[in-house]
Design an enzyme around this catalytic site. Structure first.
Site, short mmCIF file in Angstrom:
data_model
loop_
_atom_site.label_atom_id
_atom_site.label_comp_id
_atom_site.label_asym_id
_atom_site.label_seq_id
_atom_site.Cartn_x
_atom_site.Cartn_y
_atom_site.Cartn_z
N GLN B 182 0.86 -1.17 0.00
CA GLN B 182 0.00 0.00 0.00
C GLN B 182 0.90 1.23 0.00
OE1 GLN B 182 -3.70 -0.59 0.01
NE2 GLN B 182 -2.69 -2.45 -0.74
N GLY B 223 -11.74 2.17 4.60
CA GLY B 223 -10.82 1.39 3.77
C GLY B 223 -9.93 2.28 2.90
N HIS B 224 -9.03 1.63 2.19
CA HIS B 224 -8.06 2.39 1.39
C HIS B 224 -8.73 3.12 0.23
CE1 HIS B 224 -6.92 -1.58 -0.92
NE2 HIS B 224 -8.20 -1.40 -0.88
N ASN B 225 -8.24 4.34 -0.01
CA ASN B 225 -8.67 5.16 -1.13
C ASN B 225 -10.10 5.66 -1.02
OD1 ASN B 225 -6.55 3.00 -2.53
ND2 ASN B 225 -6.25 5.16 -3.00
N SER B 243 -12.19 2.52 -1.75
CA SER B 243 -12.48 3.32 -2.93
C SER B 243 -13.91 3.84 -2.99
CB SER B 243 -12.18 2.53 -4.22
OG SER B 243 -10.81 2.17 -4.24
#
Lengths: 328, 328, 328
Positions: B182, B223-225, B243
């Site tokens: 990441q 979560g990521h993004n 996302s």
């Protein structure tokens, strides 16, 4: 390490059928226990498994006493499950060095906090100004107890617990949110256990309260000004929103949600993953979650569910027609 | 500690009806406040409770000004709830020593991190290499801010928060999972508050972003993004998958779930415990959870729900028959 | 920092079409990548976006090789997504200093714990007596590994993880709850990754087990005596209750719940937010959550749902009537 059957009944009572000198090397389940191990049978339903167990000794209730004696050594106790719980405690005391009282040198305890000399503050804990920790209470590693929060006697707080973070309070303004400072604290009674990474927020004005004997599992959220009654137990991942009042002797299943400002009577039992959206003023068992299914079937049923109200209307139309056609 | 009514209106404005010298010893709810306490009434609905309150002074809006004056001392403010929020802030400043700026000696701050001199890094926090913490921002105890993550000004991060753990990214291989490192970070704007034990993952390639004024409660997963727009607020236990893009001025109820790669417009409001499975491009109020009921009734309804699609087919069959029999 | 395309294929294989000396300054998505960046296209569905990408080089599979070459530089690999994962690893090794082996001076490691010299114990971690940490394993900041718990090789435990808190076990008594001491531990295999603030409880008698290659996201709860099979992955906020046995190569969506004592076969896939209430002995995809809708429609449908069983009865009544009227 070992314990003799004699030492066990001397400590915990119960009626031993077998040799006092027989040595126990550990505890295990009925199916897995070997000749050196002690097991238990909590429910008559499992009577069948009794004869097949290789356990060195089995804790049973009076109804299974004869069958157990026919098999071999046993301890007869009024409540075998509670007896088993007490054996685990005896075993733990026997095999682990007593947990020291005091404060681990890596913990950060404010000089204005009051920690009972019989409490244990574990590694890397934080106890803030004005907090009070009662006798016999154990904070495992990395627990935070915030300003002015009070923990009673003989409590257990597992790693990562946060007591007394700010409740979630904001007043909406045209530009965003205005913080409402959380001026209350948290009061926790005696004999409370709180699981890892669980959070209990401080009250907005008055305090958030957990009464004596409450048991909370891991990763639970208790919002500001919640009150949880005596001996209520919650499984992991439960969320209780602000100002909910939960009675005594309730059980809340894992991942259930209780919305804010609701009241739950004593002895209310909520199934896992259910969402409590109204006060429940009668004792009882309440549930509400979507039943799991093959994905394809779920998709079809969920699609119809989104038109369920129409379906009822169509049914009503048919009923009217049917009533007209059968009327004279 | 006390504050006079005069000192309150001097600091916060509002129209005082009463003695400037009257001393306030604390804040409380309308029902519980005594003669030494200040309370508020945010909603005309509670007009009935006004006359019965024993509060020393009550904050009210213009529509209740006359009724409040008839009762006793009051402060009239355009928005009593926002005024009350500001009184809590005044009270907190008045009663608590100002939080120090600087770094608690037990915190671990990498020499390559940039901490503004007006920020506070609390006990046992970790601030990693390349992280930046803005002025006036407070990290309560045991917060982690990972490599290269940036926190703006005047933010509050409660105990146990984790900013910048790896997002959950793996490529499936026949043997298992191949880790996707990441490489992004987390960017957090100004005036953001993040509750205890909440986690904001770093982005896979680009950054995860919380815009200015976002308010997150405890035990939330971002979560990521993910991107969360200005002044959006989320109650405890929410999960937002990777996302997802969430607009400004949204509210997400406790334990709601937003699936990955979805888009939520500005001013979308999600009820507690609802699962967002599609983009919601219009402002509005959305819900979806199973209503709670007595367990017995729930079981019966859930069993029928698993055959709901069949039920619709049976209804269609009846409709056809009915239409045939009523056709000429 | 930069990497040349030649260095990438030398390290990872794949068929380069382009200049070995071309320098890559970073990785990005197809839509955002510029001429200095490397991107990938994992799925033929996105073929349309290929021509429009400004990426300096694109990783593609054999079916898109010709189209990618027509556009510019590309690397052809059997599985572009796995190749991309390996590039992120290469990039991370290239740009970050190698993580040191050893124990951060702020960590609290019991002298009776065994930490492999090739492991890394990060800031403010706690490793208790009898715990064992395998080679290449990384504990990020503020992780607790409890007494006698074992972590294999090459694992990654993110900030705030708690391994080996007590499982939630109490025997009910007329007065409240009697604690069942949790005498088991936790065993974690090799190549396991565990997300921030996730909790894995120790077993009651036997151990809780995560097999090799398991990947857990953030804020997950694994109850006592759970077994999770090889390469099973769980998204954030999942709760698995005690004594559940989950097979290998399963995927559990975010915020799903698995009740206790259930068995899931290998290759069972659970949708997000679904509640597993029975054993699932066949591989497959299972779901169960209420579909989201406008709040008004949801309210109407939910109200009918609470009378769904009655609705079925009414439908049956109509069917009987209809059958009678159409019978000769």
């Amino acid at each position: 390490m070992t314990l003799s059957l004699g030492a066990i009944v001397d400590a915990l009572g119960g009626e031993l059928h077998g040799e006092r000198t027989q040595q126990i090397h550990g505890l295990s389940t009925l199916a897995l226990a070997g000749p050196g191990q002690l097991s238990f049978i909590a429910n008559e339903r499992y009577r069948q498994q009794l004869a097949d167990s290789a356990a060195g000794c089995i804790i049973v209730g009076p109804p299974l006493a004869a069958a157990a004696q026919a098999r071999g050594a046993c301890i007869v106790a009024e409540s075998p499950y509670v007896y088993y719980a007490r054996v685990t405690q005896l075993w733990k005391r026997h095999t682990s060095p007593g947990r020291p009282a005091g404060v681990h040198p890596s913990a950060v305890v404010h000089p204005g906090a009051q920690v009972d000399p019989q409490a244990w503050i574990g590694p890397l804990c934080v106890v803030e100004q004005g907090a009070r920790i009662g006798p016999g209470t154990v904070l495992h590693s990395r627990v935070t107890v915030g300003e002015n929060c009070r923990i009673g006697a003989r409590c257990i707080l597992h790693a990562g617990v946060v007591i007394g973070a700010d409740g979630f309070g904001f007043a909406p303004t045209p530009e965003g949110w205005e913080k409402i400072e959380q001026l209350g604290a948290v009061q926790i009674g005696d004999d409370v256990e709180i699981g890892a990474n669980t959070c209990i927020d401080r009250g907005a004005l008055a305090d958030t309260v957990l009464e004596d004997g409450v048991k909370l599992d891991n990763l639970i959220q208790i919002g500001h000004n919640v009150r949880v009654g005596r001996h209520t137990a919650m499984a992991a991942c439960v969320g209780v929103a602000g100002s909910a009042t939960i009675g005594a002797h309730c059980t809340i299943g894992g991942a259930a949600v209780v919305l804010g400002h609701l009241q739950l009577a004593d002895r209310v039992h909520i199934s896992a993953a259910s969402v409590v959206t109204r006060s429940l003023l009668q004792p009882g068992h309440y549930s509400g979650f979507f039943p799991i299914d093959d994905n394809d079937r779920w998709e079809k049923n969920a699609a119809v569910l989104k038109r369920l109200h129409d379906l009822r209307t169509r049914l009503q139309t048919l009923e009217k027609r049917s009533n007209q056609s059968t009327s004279p």
